[in-house]
Design an enzyme around this catalytic site. Structure first.
Site, PDB file in Angstrom:
ATOM      1  N   GLY A 103       0.812  -1.213   0.000  1.00 47.99           N
ATOM      2  CA  GLY A 103       0.000   0.000   0.000  1.00 47.99           C
ATOM      3  C   GLY A 103       0.841   1.257   0.000  1.00 47.99           C
ATOM      4  O   GLY A 103       0.370   2.339  -0.343  1.00 47.99           O
ATOM      5  N   ARG A 104       2.091   1.126   0.427  1.00 50.64           N
ATOM      6  CA  ARG A 104       2.965   2.303   0.411  1.00 50.64           C
ATOM      7  C   ARG A 104       4.410   1.932   0.099  1.00 50.64           C
ATOM      8  O   ARG A 104       5.315   2.713   0.331  1.00 50.64           O
ATOM      9  CB  ARG A 104       2.882   3.039   1.732  1.00 50.64           C
ATOM     10  CG  ARG A 104       3.254   2.205   2.934  1.00 50.64           C
ATOM     11  CD  ARG A 104       3.444   3.103   4.091  1.00 50.64           C
ATOM     12  NE  ARG A 104       3.445   2.374   5.340  1.00 50.64           N
ATOM     13  CZ  ARG A 104       3.659   2.957   6.495  1.00 50.64           C
ATOM     14  NH1 ARG A 104       3.876   4.239   6.543  1.00 50.64           N
ATOM     15  NH2 ARG A 104       3.637   2.261   7.602  1.00 50.64           N
ATOM     16  N   LYS A 124       9.732   2.821   0.408  1.00 51.31           N
ATOM     17  CA  LYS A 124       8.608   2.766   1.353  1.00 51.31           C
ATOM     18  C   LYS A 124       8.152   4.189   1.658  1.00 51.31           C
ATOM     19  O   LYS A 124       8.931   4.990   2.169  1.00 51.31           O
ATOM     20  CB  LYS A 124       9.017   2.049   2.645  1.00 51.31           C
ATOM     21  CG  LYS A 124       7.860   1.877   3.630  1.00 51.31           C
ATOM     22  CD  LYS A 124       8.201   0.889   4.713  1.00 51.31           C
ATOM     23  CE  LYS A 124       7.098   0.769   5.752  1.00 51.31           C
ATOM     24  NZ  LYS A 124       7.436  -0.222   6.787  1.00 51.31           N
ATOM     25  N   ASP A 136      -2.706   6.867   2.614  1.00 52.25           N
ATOM     26  CA  ASP A 136      -2.103   7.813   1.670  1.00 52.25           C
ATOM     27  C   ASP A 136      -0.837   7.337   0.976  1.00 52.25           C
ATOM     28  O   ASP A 136      -0.274   8.056   0.150  1.00 52.25           O
ATOM     29  CB  ASP A 136      -1.815   9.136   2.403  1.00 52.25           C
ATOM     30  CG  ASP A 136      -0.850   8.947   3.575  1.00 52.25           C
ATOM     31  OD1 ASP A 136      -0.365   7.809   3.771  1.00 52.25           O
ATOM     32  OD2 ASP A 136      -0.582   9.923   4.296  1.00 52.25           O
ATOM     33  N   GLY A 137      -0.369   6.145   1.347  1.00 51.61           N
ATOM     34  CA  GLY A 137       0.837   5.637   0.687  1.00 51.61           C
ATOM     35  C   GLY A 137       2.122   6.278   1.162  1.00 51.61           C
ATOM     36  O   GLY A 137       3.191   6.058   0.596  1.00 51.61           O
ATOM     37  N   ARG A 194      14.387   0.353   0.752  1.00 51.23           N
ATOM     38  CA  ARG A 194      14.697  -0.953   1.328  1.00 51.23           C
ATOM     39  C   ARG A 194      15.322  -1.846   0.255  1.00 51.23           C
ATOM     40  O   ARG A 194      15.007  -1.718  -0.931  1.00 51.23           O
ATOM     41  CB  ARG A 194      13.428  -1.623   1.851  1.00 51.23           C
ATOM     42  CG  ARG A 194      12.606  -0.750   2.766  1.00 51.23           C
ATOM     43  CD  ARG A 194      11.683  -1.580   3.605  1.00 51.23           C
ATOM     44  NE  ARG A 194      10.512  -2.066   2.894  1.00 51.23           N
ATOM     45  CZ  ARG A 194       9.452  -2.565   3.530  1.00 51.23           C
ATOM     46  NH1 ARG A 194       9.441  -2.647   4.859  1.00 51.23           N
ATOM     47  NH2 ARG A 194       8.410  -2.986   2.853  1.00 51.23           N
ATOM     48  N   ASP A 271       1.685 -11.219   6.671  1.00 49.64           N
ATOM     49  CA  ASP A 271       2.179 -10.359   5.587  1.00 49.64           C
ATOM     50  C   ASP A 271       3.524  -9.735   5.946  1.00 49.64           C
ATOM     51  O   ASP A 271       4.167  -9.114   5.094  1.00 49.64           O
ATOM     52  CB  ASP A 271       1.158  -9.264   5.245  1.00 49.64           C
ATOM     53  CG  ASP A 271       0.783  -8.426   6.463  1.00 49.64           C
ATOM     54  OD1 ASP A 271       0.320  -9.003   7.455  1.00 49.64           O
ATOM     55  OD2 ASP A 271       0.970  -7.199   6.420  1.00 49.64           O
ATOM     56  N   ASN A 272       3.940  -9.891   7.193  1.00 47.42           N
ATOM     57  CA  ASN A 272       5.230  -9.360   7.620  1.00 47.42           C
ATOM     58  C   ASN A 272       6.236 -10.480   7.879  1.00 47.42           C
ATOM     59  O   ASN A 272       7.172 -10.308   8.662  1.00 47.42           O
ATOM     60  CB  ASN A 272       5.059  -8.496   8.872  1.00 47.42           C
ATOM     61  CG  ASN A 272       4.262  -7.231   8.587  1.00 47.42           C
ATOM     62  OD1 ASN A 272       4.158  -6.803   7.435  1.00 47.42           O
ATOM     63  ND2 ASN A 272       3.692  -6.637   9.624  1.00 47.42           N
ATOM     64  N   ASP A 281       9.777  -5.476   7.629  1.00 54.83           N
ATOM     65  CA  ASP A 281       8.726  -4.553   8.034  1.00 54.83           C
ATOM     66  C   ASP A 281       8.907  -4.064   9.462  1.00 54.83           C
ATOM     67  O   ASP A 281       8.303  -4.559  10.405  1.00 54.83           O
ATOM     68  CB  ASP A 281       7.343  -5.199   7.855  1.00 54.83           C
ATOM     69  CG  ASP A 281       6.422  -4.235   7.127  1.00 54.83           C
ATOM     70  OD1 ASP A 281       6.643  -3.022   7.279  1.00 54.83           O
ATOM     71  OD2 ASP A 281       5.503  -4.679   6.431  1.00 54.83           O
TER      72      ASP A 281
HETATM   73  P1  AMP Z   1       1.912  -2.922   8.103  1.00 56.67           P
HETATM   74  O1  AMP Z   1       1.167  -2.958   9.375  1.00 56.67           O
HETATM   75  O2  AMP Z   1       2.889  -1.777   7.962  1.00 56.67           O
HETATM   76  O3  AMP Z   1       2.531  -4.234   7.736  1.00 56.67           O
HETATM   77  O4  AMP Z   1       0.818  -2.599   6.968  1.00 56.67           O
HETATM   78  C1  AMP Z   1      -0.272  -3.427   6.702  1.00 56.67           C
HETATM   79  C2  AMP Z   1      -0.856  -3.055   5.375  1.00 56.67           C
HETATM   80  O5  AMP Z   1      -1.291  -1.708   5.383  1.00 56.67           O
HETATM   81  C3  AMP Z   1       0.098  -3.207   4.197  1.00 56.67           C
HETATM   82  O6  AMP Z   1      -0.631  -3.651   3.091  1.00 56.67           O
HETATM   83  C4  AMP Z   1       0.575  -1.784   4.009  1.00 56.67           C
HETATM   84  O7  AMP Z   1       1.010  -1.565   2.699  1.00 56.67           O
HETATM   85  C5  AMP Z   1      -0.663  -0.985   4.341  1.00 56.67           C
HETATM   86  N1  AMP Z   1      -0.350   0.374   4.798  1.00 56.67           N
HETATM   87  C6  AMP Z   1       0.153   0.756   5.988  1.00 56.67           C
HETATM   88  N2  AMP Z   1       0.310   2.091   6.050  1.00 56.67           N
HETATM   89  C7  AMP Z   1      -0.105   2.587   4.876  1.00 56.67           C
HETATM   90  C8  AMP Z   1      -0.199   3.894   4.299  1.00 56.67           C
HETATM   91  N3  AMP Z   1       0.169   4.997   4.966  1.00 56.67           N
HETATM   92  N4  AMP Z   1      -0.688   4.006   3.039  1.00 56.67           N
HETATM   93  C9  AMP Z   1      -1.065   2.924   2.350  1.00 56.67           C
HETATM   94  N5  AMP Z   1      -1.015   1.678   2.825  1.00 56.67           N
HETATM   95  C10 AMP Z   1      -0.536   1.490   4.063  1.00 56.67           C
HETATM   96 MG    MG Z   2       3.526  -5.028   6.324  1.00 55.87          MG
END
Ligand code: AMP
Ligand code: MG
Length: 522
Positions: A103-104, A124, A136-137, A194, A271-272, A281
């Site tokens: 997502g980002r 990232k 917001d990515g 990364r 996913d991590n 992550d």
């Molecule tokens: P994480 O907890 O960082 O592993 O994120 C879980 C999911 O949320 C993953 O698919 C990330 O890409 C997405 N994600 C987290 N923060 C953002 C962000 N600010 N914008 C878009 N996607 C996000």
């Molecule tokens: Mg993640």
């Protein structure tokens, strides 16, 4: 140097999405979507890892070239780069969450390092993708500093991990509600580049399986085997089963290493979890200061403690079982393959944790030592005692001519507050047993001390240390970050001029946000 040339193995080998716009959507039948980084206002390279740059074949001149900051900030591309976001799913806090995806994070492509190894680069925080959902990515400076510093610090400790090449300040502000309490505020945005051989996660395999897209699952599994596990490629069920067991083994080894250095990942969702067994992550991770198996840095997990320090080994196995289930269609639905992988995980964890814990104590493990090791850790957890300071102090004690009959001053430095008399007495009794045990080693005490100092780090990236770098960076001062980066590159060396960075957590940091607890807001 000339611009590096990138290739697009992931895109060329695996099916992708037909659509090219970044509108959030469910993407089926595809493992990636094209995703252009969204340009930022004023990309500034504020930090980079020279050791990693060297591994990639990037010299200082190349890193300091203004064009490099533009690429690492998402405003330009090097030849051959074709940016994309990967599609994957995951179990979050024990529940299947469906499609997640990058997502980002935006993959830029792959290059061949001077040593012949391949490396993928990924930004990232580079803007929205098809997988951004309502977010917001972007990424804020504080979490980017934490990921940048910790990736490289973990590598220096010898822990398998994704790496971090650069930290770019974007010049844009990003609004975040840091404590999820309705007080959203603007913060500086940043982008970390990364680097890893591959960013594939357990969730990459889970998603096609969850959609019963077994053809896509097989395509991805075969791609993974051919490129990263060639010893298991082209062998049908047996190869997939052996691969699963190998991933279990690597995961167990990495987690055993976390337990030995006091690292708490904080969000071990599937996913991590890297298919290569890398630490991946860096979100609300932390280091246990006082040895506390129940501690979690993640405020989102404060109730459940699912990902607390002491739970990591069990969670690793839970995640392997989820990966095994995702691979069942390739395993002729033979669940005994999952059991075999679980057994491999347990055996590997036990072997590697035992070896690491014994090494920390300077002893060559014998079955009789189990109780000594267990008693030592039990004692450590009873009253607040700094894990890193305590283990590092043992090399001072091992060289003493006689077993200690009082708490050695080097060890005393590890206590938070005044320990009870009975606790001190129990500690001295344990130290005596341990000291006697070290006399059975064939190596001389001085040799033991040297070996112990190679596996008990003096410097780890304590939460409060990162926070000091963040606070300074918010004022435009990157010198604290630079100092930490440098010191953490040599975590086992004495570096006496940096003693204060080896100190246990100061009292002011005990409850300060960022030092004791972190939210997922980043
Ligand atoms: P994480 O907890 O960082 O592993 O994120 C879980 C999911 O949320 C993953 O698919 C990330 O890409 C997405 N994600 C987290 N923060 C953002 C962000 N600010 N914008 C878009 N996607 C996000
Ligand atoms: Mg993640």
């Amino acid at each position: 140097m000339a611009s590096p040339v990138f290739t697009r193995r992931f895109l060329d080998s695996l099916p992708g999405d037909d659509q090219t716009d970044p509108t959030s959507r469910e993407v089926t039948g595809a493992l990636w979507s094209l995703a252009q980084p969204t340009a930022v206002a004023d990309p500034k390279l504020v930090a980079w890892s020279r050791p990693l740059a060297e591994e990639l074949g990037f010299d200082d001149e190349h890193m300091q070239d203004p064009k490099t900051a533009r690429v690492l900030g998402g405003n330009a591309l090097w030849p051959g780069m074709d940016p994309y976001a990967a599609n994957y799913g995951g179990h979050q806090f024990g529940h299947w969450a469906g499609q997640l995806g990058d997502g980002r994070a935006i993959g830029l492509g792959e290059l061949t390092r001077p040593d012949g190894e391949s490396a993928e680069l990924q930004l990232k925080g580079a803007g929205p993708t098809a997988y951004s959902r309502r977010a917001d990515g972007r990424a804020v400076l504080r979490s980017s500093i934490r990921e940048f510093l910790c990736s490289e610090a973990m590598h220096a400790l010898g822990v398998p991990t994704t790496r971090a090449l650069s930290l770019v300040l974007t010049g844009d502000q990003i609004v975040r509600d840091m404590f999820y309490d309705g007080n959203a505020a603007p913060e500086p945005g940043a982008i970390v580049c990364r680097v890893a051989p591959s960013f594939l996660r357990f969730g990459s395999y889970q998603l096609p399986c969850s959609r019963k897209d077994h053809a896509l699952l097989k395509t991805l599994a075969d791609f993974t085997l051919e490129n990263w596990f060639p010893q298991f490629a082209g062998q049908g069920k047996d190869g997939y089963a052996a691969w699963l067991a190998e991933v279990a083994d690597r995961t167990a080894q990495t987690i055993a290493h976390w337990q030995a250095v006091g690292f708490v990942h904080g969000v071990l969702n599937t996913d991590n979890m890297s298919i290569l067994g890398l630490t991946i992550d860096y979100g609300p991770y932390g280091w246990t200061d006082n040895y506390d198996l129940g501690w979690t840095p993640n405020t989102t997990d404060a109730q459940q403690h699912r990902y607390a320090f002491g739970n990591q080994p069990t969670i690793g196995m839970w995640n392997i079982a989820r990966l095994g289930e995702a691979l069942l269609p390739l395993l002729d639905n033979d669940e005994s393959c999952i059991e075999a992988a679980a057994t491999r995980y347990q055996e590997s964890y036990s072997k590697h944790a035992t070896k690491r814990f014994s090494d920390k104590l300077g002893i060559t493990f014998e079955p009789d030592d189990v109780k000594l090791i267990q008693d030592g850790f039990d004692w450590l957890g009873k009253e607040e005692t700094d894990m890193t300071v305590f283990f590092r102090s043992l090399s001072n004690v091992v060289t003493e001519a006689e077993a200690p009959n009082a708490m050695p001053s080097a060890c005393q430095a590890a206590f938070y507050g005044e320990p009870s008399e009975s606790h001190v007495a129990a500690g001295v009794a344990w130290l005596q047993r341990w000291w006697q045990r070290t006399r059975k080693e064939s190596r001389a005490p001085t040799e033991l001390a040297t070996a112990m100092d190679r596996c008990n780090p003096k410097f780890v990236l304590r939460n409060w240390l990162s926070q000091t770098a963040i606070d300074a960076a918010h004022k435009g001062d990157y010198s604290v970050l630079e100092r930490l980066q440098k010191v953490m590159q040599r975590p086992f060396d004495d570096q006496p001029e940096h003693d204060e960075l080896a100190a246990k957590r100061p009292e002011w940091a005990r409850h300060k946000p960022g030092c004791s607890a972190l939210s997922c807001s980043s």
